[in-house]
Design an enzyme around this catalytic site. Structure first.
Site, PDB file in Angstrom:
ATOM      1  N   GLY A 107     -37.497   7.946  35.836  1.00 47.94           N
ATOM      2  CA  GLY A 107     -36.632   9.005  35.304  1.00 47.94           C
ATOM      3  C   GLY A 107     -36.968   9.320  33.855  1.00 47.94           C
ATOM      4  O   GLY A 107     -36.807  10.442  33.393  1.00 47.94           O
ATOM      5  N   GLY A 108     -37.492   8.287  33.170  1.00 52.60           N
ATOM      6  CA  GLY A 108     -37.887   8.481  31.781  1.00 52.60           C
ATOM      7  C   GLY A 108     -39.376   8.726  31.609  1.00 52.60           C
ATOM      8  O   GLY A 108     -39.911   8.672  30.503  1.00 52.60           O
ATOM      9  N   GLU A 114     -44.478   0.771  32.852  1.00 52.83           N
ATOM     10  CA  GLU A 114     -43.378  -0.077  33.341  1.00 52.83           C
ATOM     11  C   GLU A 114     -43.838  -0.918  34.527  1.00 52.83           C
ATOM     12  O   GLU A 114     -43.559  -2.117  34.601  1.00 52.83           O
ATOM     13  CB  GLU A 114     -42.187   0.793  33.739  1.00 52.83           C
TER      14      GLU A 114
HETATM   15  O1  DER Z   1     -37.957   5.688  33.610  1.00 52.40           O
HETATM   16  C1  DER Z   1     -37.470   4.591  33.931  1.00 52.40           C
HETATM   17  O2  DER Z   1     -37.770   3.986  34.994  1.00 52.40           O
HETATM   18  C2  DER Z   1     -36.466   3.998  33.021  1.00 52.40           C
HETATM   19  O3  DER Z   1     -36.334   2.643  33.289  1.00 52.40           O
HETATM   20  C3  DER Z   1     -35.172   4.768  33.173  1.00 52.40           C
HETATM   21  O4  DER Z   1     -35.156   5.525  34.339  1.00 52.40           O
HETATM   22  C4  DER Z   1     -33.954   3.886  33.156  1.00 52.40           C
HETATM   23  O5  DER Z   1     -32.887   4.727  32.997  1.00 52.40           O
HETATM   24  P1  DER Z   1     -31.699   4.440  31.979  1.00 52.40           P
HETATM   25  O6  DER Z   1     -31.936   5.279  30.780  1.00 52.40           O
HETATM   26  O7  DER Z   1     -30.501   4.802  32.771  1.00 52.40           O
HETATM   27  O8  DER Z   1     -31.732   2.962  31.627  1.00 52.40           O
END
Ligand code: DER
Length: 243
Positions: A107-108, A114
């Site tokens: 999501g980020g 990661e």
């Molecule tokens: O991009 C990712 O996988 C991050 O870990 C993110 O999605 C985590 O989201 P958060 O801002 O709700 O911790």
């Protein structure tokens, strides 16, 4: 802010219960808004005279630009995975966690580093607020699609293959919106594609393999058989553990 309290509760509990000051040395730090509190908590131990002699020896490995800032801003030692390929424990957030601890991440837009770090760690701990816990399968609550990191020159080919070979319902290249004209570019100079299939994902392991095999795909946001525990924080400060 109740959501921040939920994130902080999960992160603090995860660090307090899993960080081994005597045996851990190389610590993976994820990306996003929940893992902020993981770095904050470890930074608190650094300032505690009972723990500082251990924490000052930790080497923290980042998963992107924001993650690197978390390490530096909390006074922790920064190291690179090229020098520390074997990681003792990694903490990171997630976008959704299913009943088998399979994850959607990305999501980020930091999913590549990661996954490099989370799969290089002996222990990988997820920290999240309550919204991320799926009652069953992936894509139950998370409706933005599965993030995929792709080589920019291949994004049309990947889009076509997702639609024509894997029967994806819709495929979007993640745009910078009002922050950047054109697509977002990851810390690895790639693009992110968000792909939706019809509804929930019953077999994330197989779907990951099918997507990963497409030419141009660097990595998927499906983290399979990787997390060992997940801490879900609630706004009242309580935390649920899934393992
Ligand atoms: O991009 C990712 O996988 C991050 O870990 C993110 O999605 C985590 O989201 P958060 O801002 O709700 O911790």
């Amino acid at each position: 802010n109740p959501l921040e309290e939920a994130k902080r509760s999960a992160a603090y509990r995860a660090v307090d219960e899993n960080l081994d000051f005597f045996n851990h040395k190389v610590i993976g730090i994820g990306s996003g808004s929940t893992v902020v509190y993981v770095a904050e908590r470890i930074g608190q131990y650094l300032k505690d005279e009972n723990y500082s002699k251990y924490v000052s020896k930790f080497i923290c490995i980042s998963t992107g630009f924001q993650s690197k800032r978390l390490i530096l801003d909390n006074g922790l030692n920064f190291g690179v995975v090229e020098q520390y390929p074997d990681i003792d424990i990694a903490f990171d957030g997630a976008d959704e966690v299913d009943e088998n601890l399979q994850l959607i991440k990305g999501g980020g837009a930091c999913l590549f580093q990661e996954k490099l770090i989370s799969t290089s760690a002996k222990k990988f701990i997820v920290v999240a607020d309550h919204r991320k816990k799926s009652p069953k399968n992936l894509c139950t609550n998370w409706t933005n699609g599965i993030p995929i990191e792709v080589v920019p020159s291949a994004y049309v080919r990947v889009k076509n293959d997702l639609l024509n070979k894997l029967n994806a319902k819709n495929v979007n290249i993640r745009q910078g919106g009002s922050f950047k004209a054109g697509p977002i570019v990851t810390d690895n100079n790639n693009f992110i594609i968000d792909v939706n299939f019809n509804g929930i994902i019953n077999n994330p392991k197989q779907l990951h393999s099918e997507i990963k095999s497409l030419i141009g795909v660097v990595e998927t946001g499906l983290f399979i058989d990787n997390a060992m525990k997940a801490y879900f924080g609630n706004s009242d400060g309580t935390v649920e553990l899934q393992e």
